[in-house]
Design a protein around this motif. Structure first.
Motif, PDB file in Angstrom:
ATOM      1  N   TYR A  44     -15.551 -13.109  40.972  1.00 50.52           N
ATOM      2  CA  TYR A  44     -14.912 -12.317  40.002  1.00 50.52           C
ATOM      3  C   TYR A  44     -13.557 -11.524  40.788  1.00 50.52           C
ATOM      4  O   TYR A  44     -12.610 -11.424  40.205  1.00 50.52           O
ATOM      5  CB  TYR A  44     -15.632 -11.012  39.506  1.00 50.52           C
ATOM      6  N   ARG A  45     -13.624 -11.366  42.012  1.00 52.61           N
ATOM      7  CA  ARG A  45     -12.660 -10.772  42.827  1.00 52.61           C
ATOM      8  C   ARG A  45     -11.495 -11.762  42.837  1.00 52.61           C
ATOM      9  O   ARG A  45     -10.459 -11.848  42.964  1.00 52.61           O
ATOM     10  CB  ARG A  45     -13.017 -10.399  44.254  1.00 52.61           C
ATOM     11  N   LEU A  46     -11.971 -13.065  43.205  1.00 59.54           N
ATOM     12  CA  LEU A  46     -10.873 -14.301  43.069  1.00 59.54           C
ATOM     13  C   LEU A  46     -10.041 -14.345  41.795  1.00 59.54           C
ATOM     14  O   LEU A  46      -9.097 -14.667  41.865  1.00 59.54           O
ATOM     15  CB  LEU A  46     -11.705 -15.501  43.374  1.00 59.54           C
ATOM     16  N   LEU A  47     -10.845 -14.198  40.962  1.00 59.54           N
ATOM     17  CA  LEU A  47     -10.260 -14.130  39.430  1.00 59.54           C
ATOM     18  C   LEU A  47      -9.438 -13.362  39.293  1.00 59.54           C
ATOM     19  O   LEU A  47      -8.180 -13.367  38.932  1.00 59.54           O
ATOM     20  CB  LEU A  47     -11.453 -14.551  38.463  1.00 59.54           C
ATOM     21  N   GLY A  65     -10.049 -16.873  30.122  1.00 63.91           N
ATOM     22  CA  GLY A  65     -11.371 -17.947  30.049  1.00 63.91           C
ATOM     23  C   GLY A  65     -10.734 -19.214  30.663  1.00 63.91           C
ATOM     24  O   GLY A  65     -11.623 -19.888  31.603  1.00 63.91           O
ATOM     25  N   VAL A  66      -9.771 -19.626  30.401  1.00 65.89           N
ATOM     26  CA  VAL A  66      -9.144 -20.940  31.214  1.00 65.89           C
ATOM     27  C   VAL A  66      -8.971 -20.853  32.402  1.00 65.89           C
ATOM     28  O   VAL A  66      -9.429 -21.716  33.317  1.00 65.89           O
ATOM     29  CB  VAL A  66      -7.577 -21.124  30.267  1.00 65.89           C
ATOM     30  N   LEU A  67      -8.529 -19.647  32.936  1.00 68.23           N
ATOM     31  CA  LEU A  67      -8.286 -19.536  34.389  1.00 68.23           C
ATOM     32  C   LEU A  67      -9.619 -19.766  35.062  1.00 68.23           C
ATOM     33  O   LEU A  67     -10.089 -20.210  36.155  1.00 68.23           O
ATOM     34  CB  LEU A  67      -7.587 -18.325  34.627  1.00 68.23           C
ATOM     35  N   MET A  71     -10.166 -22.237  37.752  1.00 63.80           N
ATOM     36  CA  MET A  71      -9.826 -21.533  39.469  1.00 63.80           C
ATOM     37  C   MET A  71     -10.082 -22.745  40.332  1.00 63.80           C
ATOM     38  O   MET A  71     -11.259 -23.016  40.568  1.00 63.80           O
ATOM     39  CB  MET A  71     -10.550 -20.232  38.938  1.00 63.80           C
ATOM     40  N   ASP A  72      -9.246 -22.768  40.929  1.00 65.02           N
ATOM     41  CA  ASP A  72      -9.201 -23.764  42.345  1.00 65.02           C
ATOM     42  C   ASP A  72      -9.595 -22.732  43.583  1.00 65.02           C
ATOM     43  O   ASP A  72      -9.088 -22.362  44.257  1.00 65.02           O
ATOM     44  CB  ASP A  72      -7.954 -24.337  42.379  1.00 65.02           C
TER      45      ASP A  72
END
Ligand code: DC
Length: 234
Positions: A44-47, A65-67, A71-72
């Motif tokens: 969640y922090r990375l997002l 949602g897409v991210l 997310m890489d």
């Protein structure tokens, strides 16, 4: 020929509010058992960091949602005694995601249903043999409902703020204890009162209040309960 029953790898979940010691206990437990470790809060922090980097509007649920789906992220193990290095879109962000404002933004992003469902499969993919220790808010209530042992680790707001204050001070950061306490209260409020997967103990959780306990005492209690459950399951 006798058919072998498929048994998924055991999971120990450690949920609770921020600053209660979940990260430390989970990592010690994973190391002791030789299990994998999932720091779901880091996702969640990375997002949150990615949302910030891409300038995405928090109300744009579709983009969130897409991210979350694409997310890489890589968790790169360094050596057995250090936490994994975290890489987001090619950049090392192991320290950057720990900042207080990233935690608060993570807590806001985490209240979006599309985000939570997009991250479900990613979290469940950490469940591999010989087992997993999963740290978060909804590990025992949503993500791994069949966990072998569910722990809910908490501590008073004042104690959690004090612990965080000491950590930051030791690392040379100048912060105000009152502001930390305020930030912790705000995040607790957000995580507990959201409509989806709110922070709460699972019905069958072992609840531990670490306000007046040292790390070693908490660890021994969790380890003892884990060993008992694992032996009952064999
Ligand atoms: O555990 P943490 O402080 O790194 O988590 C950051 C935020 O992410 C937390 O305030 C709420 C959110 N989170 C969540 O909603 N569900 C999880 N399983 C883990 C974290």
């Amino acid at each position: 020929m006798e058919e072998k029953e498929f048994k998924p790898a055991p999971v120990i979940t450690i949920d609770g509010p921020g600053g209660a010691g979940k990260g430390t206990i989970s990592q010690l437990l994973a190391k002791e058992l030789g299990f994998h470790f999932l720091d779901s809060g880091a996702l969640y922090r990375l997002l949150a960091l990615s949302v910030d980097n891409h300038g995405i509007d928090l109300d744009d649920e579709k983009a969130l949602g897409v991210l979350a789906e694409h997310m890489d992220v890589q968790f790169k193990a360094t050596d057995a005694d250090s936490p994994a290095e975290i890489v987001l879109e090619g950049e090392v962000v192991t320290q950057a995601i720990r900042q207080e404002h990233v935690g608060l933004l993570a807590s806001r992003v985490a209240a979006t249903p599309v985000v939570r469902s997009a991250l479900l499969a990613r979290q469940r993919s950490f469940r591999e043999s010989p087992g997993l220790v999963a740290d978060g808010r909804d590990m025992g209530t949503v993500v791994f409902v069949d966990a072998t042992l569910k722990v809910f680790l908490t501590a008073s707001v004042e104690e959690r703020a004090q612990r965080r204050f000491s950590q930051l001070k030791e690392a040379g950061n100048n912060v105000s204890l009152a502001r930390l306490e305020e930030a912790i209260r705000a995040r607790d409020e957000q995580d507990t009162n959201r409509a989806i997967a709110p922070l709460k103990p699972a019905e069958d959780a072992l609840i531990l209040d670490s306000t007046n306990m040292g790390i070693n005492e908490v660890f021994q209690r969790v380890l003892g309960a884990t060993k008992q459950r694992l032996s009952e399951q064999r």
